[in-house]
Scaffold this motif. Sequence first.
Motif, PDB file in Angstrom:
ATOM      1  N   UNK A  22      22.606   0.569  -7.526  1.00 35.88           N
ATOM      2  CA  UNK A  22      24.065   0.544  -7.407  1.00 35.88           C
ATOM      3  C   UNK A  22      24.496   0.849  -5.978  1.00 35.88           C
ATOM      4  N   UNK A  23      23.832   1.823  -5.370  1.00 32.60           N
ATOM      5  CA  UNK A  23      24.209   2.271  -4.025  1.00 32.60           C
ATOM      6  C   UNK A  23      22.961   2.483  -3.189  1.00 32.60           C
ATOM      7  N   UNK A  24      22.981   1.916  -1.990  1.00 37.42           N
ATOM      8  CA  UNK A  24      21.927   2.185  -1.017  1.00 37.42           C
ATOM      9  C   UNK A  24      22.557   2.839   0.201  1.00 37.42           C
ATOM     10  N   UNK A  25      22.040   4.000   0.576  1.00 44.02           N
ATOM     11  CA  UNK A  25      22.485   4.706   1.776  1.00 44.02           C
ATOM     12  C   UNK A  25      21.417   4.504   2.845  1.00 44.02           C
ATOM     13  N   UNK A  26      21.813   4.007   3.995  1.00 45.35           N
ATOM     14  CA  UNK A  26      20.871   3.791   5.093  1.00 45.35           C
ATOM     15  C   UNK A  26      21.146   4.829   6.168  1.00 45.35           C
ATOM     16  N   UNK A  27      20.218   5.768   6.318  1.00 40.80           N
ATOM     17  CA  UNK A  27      20.383   6.846   7.282  1.00 40.80           C
ATOM     18  C   UNK A  27      20.529   8.187   6.590  1.00 40.80           C
ATOM     19  N   UNK A  28      19.791   9.199   7.077  1.00 40.63           N
ATOM     20  CA  UNK A  28      19.781  10.503   6.397  1.00 40.63           C
ATOM     21  C   UNK A  28      20.207  11.637   7.323  1.00 40.63           C
ATOM     22  N   UNK A  31      26.143  12.530   7.657  1.00 38.89           N
ATOM     23  CA  UNK A  31      26.963  11.629   6.837  1.00 38.89           C
ATOM     24  C   UNK A  31      26.147  11.025   5.698  1.00 38.89           C
ATOM     25  N   UNK A  32      24.935  10.571   5.997  1.00 34.61           N
ATOM     26  CA  UNK A  32      24.099   9.937   4.986  1.00 34.61           C
ATOM     27  C   UNK A  32      23.714  10.879   3.869  1.00 34.61           C
ATOM     28  N   UNK A  33      23.332  12.090   4.212  1.00 32.00           N
ATOM     29  CA  UNK A  33      22.937  13.049   3.180  1.00 32.00           C
ATOM     30  C   UNK A  33      24.117  13.437   2.305  1.00 32.00           C
ATOM     31  N   UNK A  34      25.285  13.623   2.907  1.00 33.75           N
ATOM     32  CA  UNK A  34      26.469  13.941   2.109  1.00 33.75           C
ATOM     33  C   UNK A  34      26.840  12.787   1.186  1.00 33.75           C
ATOM     34  N   UNK A  35      26.760  11.559   1.702  1.00 37.78           N
ATOM     35  CA  UNK A  35      27.071  10.390   0.874  1.00 37.78           C
ATOM     36  C   UNK A  35      26.090  10.279  -0.286  1.00 37.78           C
ATOM     37  N   UNK A  36      24.823  10.496   0.006  1.00 42.44           N
ATOM     38  CA  UNK A  36      23.780  10.405  -1.026  1.00 42.44           C
ATOM     39  C   UNK A  36      23.990  11.451  -2.120  1.00 42.44           C
ATOM     40  N   UNK A  41      25.973  12.265  -7.949  1.00 44.36           N
ATOM     41  CA  UNK A  41      26.651  13.014  -9.002  1.00 44.36           C
ATOM     42  C   UNK A  41      27.169  12.097 -10.096  1.00 44.36           C
ATOM     43  N   UNK A  42      27.445  10.832  -9.730  1.00 45.64           N
ATOM     44  CA  UNK A  42      28.057   9.908 -10.675  1.00 45.64           C
ATOM     45  C   UNK A  42      27.224   8.658 -10.929  1.00 45.64           C
ATOM     46  N   UNK A  43      26.148   8.477 -10.168  1.00 40.86           N
ATOM     47  CA  UNK A  43      25.273   7.310 -10.337  1.00 40.86           C
ATOM     48  C   UNK A  43      23.816   7.762 -10.381  1.00 40.86           C
ATOM     49  N   UNK A  44      23.049   7.146 -11.286  1.00 39.78           N
ATOM     50  CA  UNK A  44      21.636   7.516 -11.403  1.00 39.78           C
ATOM     51  C   UNK A  44      20.752   6.725 -10.449  1.00 39.78           C
ATOM     52  N   UNK A  45      21.180   5.520 -10.076  1.00 40.62           N
ATOM     53  CA  UNK A  45      20.311   4.643  -9.278  1.00 40.62           C
ATOM     54  C   UNK A  45      20.797   4.542  -7.829  1.00 40.62           C
ATOM     55  N   UNK A  46      20.783   5.675  -7.159  1.00 39.85           N
ATOM     56  CA  UNK A  46      21.172   5.727  -5.752  1.00 39.85           C
ATOM     57  C   UNK A  46      19.915   5.886  -4.911  1.00 39.85           C
ATOM     58  N   UNK A  47      19.841   5.109  -3.844  1.00 38.77           N
ATOM     59  CA  UNK A  47      18.661   5.112  -2.983  1.00 38.77           C
ATOM     60  C   UNK A  47      19.070   5.455  -1.555  1.00 38.77           C
ATOM     61  N   UNK A  48      18.245   6.264  -0.878  1.00 40.58           N
ATOM     62  CA  UNK A  48      18.491   6.552   0.534  1.00 40.58           C
ATOM     63  C   UNK A  48      17.279   6.122   1.350  1.00 40.58           C
ATOM     64  N   UNK A  49      17.548   5.433   2.434  1.00 39.69           N
ATOM     65  CA  UNK A  49      16.501   4.883   3.302  1.00 39.69           C
ATOM     66  C   UNK A  49      16.684   5.477   4.691  1.00 39.69           C
TER      67      UNK A  49
END
Length: 499
Positions: A22-28, A31-36, A41-49
């Motif tokens: 559902x959501x891919x976050x690019x960058x950790x 900003x990236x960690x907060x977004x992730x 909290x509301x999505x199970x399939x969130x990915x961070x790269x």
Amino acid sequence: MNKQPDSAADNSPHKKVTRKVSVAVIGAGTAGQNAFRQARKLKDDVLIINEGFWITTCIAVGCMPSKLLIAAADRAHDANHSGEFGVHASAQINGKQVMDRVRAERDHFASYVKEQVESWPAETKIAGRAHINKKGLIEVNNELIEADKIIVATGSSTFIPDGWADKLGNTMLTSDTVFELADLPKSLAVIGAGAIGLELAQAFNRLGVDVTLFNRAKRVAGLKDDDINNKAIDCLNRELTMHLGSNITEVGTQADTGDESFRAFINYEDSAGQKQQWKGEYVLVATGRRNNIEELGIENLGVELDDKNRPKQLDKKTGKIGDLEVYIVGDANAHLPLLHVASDEGFSAGSLVCDNKTDAYIRPPATPFSIVFCSPQIVNVGMSLPEIQADSELEHVIGKVSFDNQGRSRVMGVNCGLLHIYGCKKTDRILGASMVGPDAEYIGHILAMAITNDLSIKDMLDTPFYHPTILEGLRTALRDVQRLMEIPYQSHDTQEGNF
């Protein structure tokens, strides 16, 4: 996220999608960690790269190590400059111990972030360089990922003028490498008088390093109020060698003469147009940072960038790009590259990408607020003076206070500074402020709170100001604003001792 028709060229070696999220976050980073965290909290399939270290720029090479260096420098400065109080001392500086503590404490702060990242399930994070292809798919390592929504939080990197890295070789330092020095250098040229350059130049100078600061403009900290800028230069010149208005024509290293202390050189024209040369051990390049957008392939999603790599059609409140399900947050959008802004933008984007908009908390854009932790400190809050002057609808006054003879400032021996508060005559509100002086970080916070909460000048003056404090200077400037609201504006200089 398919932005191009299937017939569009696809440079990916992969033939089919290996994962859909559902959501891919690019960058950790921040900003990236907060977004992730918020999206999860509301999505199970969130990915961070993420490529590179999984801790924030602030902790690794920015806010924290620089403040650790400043803390050591301030102690040395106080020891060496307490004679006026009848306290005579001389600091014995152990450079290796100074730098060891900077790294040790930095690593201590970083350990908490590392623990948090390690607690995330393995399937939610990928270490590698992401690239978005022309079908809007994310290529990373051996995977091809389809994401309904993408949050780009790739941060920023130090900017190095063309050719300088090769010409200076191992005599060149940046804010990314300077904290890895095993010992304090003997001499150092700092290029750039922005926040990073000023803070590090003064800190190293106070620790006994022979520092020379260069800047092309006759400005420091990006100050836009001429009076505040001139006062800042006056205060800083008392201890720091600065060549403002200089033009660097060449940098490089000399042949090995056996003396490493003078291996680097800078040829420059001073503010009078005279040719000069500096020689020393290291050159710290603090010419700013640039967002890490290039080579990501963000343009394949239809994102347009300007000539400075800033995304067009950026919603500064949310980080959303036009009608795309793409959010660019933190330093990556090159809007306001400050940690608290990156944190808020990441938090908001992580909420927005979720379907449950009712429970999403979108933080409003923060009141513009920046601090430079040199001594005296430099603060800007709200609208700048040129922004106010450019708006014909804003009838403004400038309330002033000098800290040169302000009571508590003089008691503490830190009496050099000036505060301008820009007040709106129609609304009795604070439009902005600019300051160089003691306790500026605290005065800045109070002014930012006042602007954010729409407090009037009267509201501010109804607040108690304890005596004797440096903060009484804020009251003096507010009273000056109030006085000028009632009479036609005229040039003046306000100074209050608060004795």
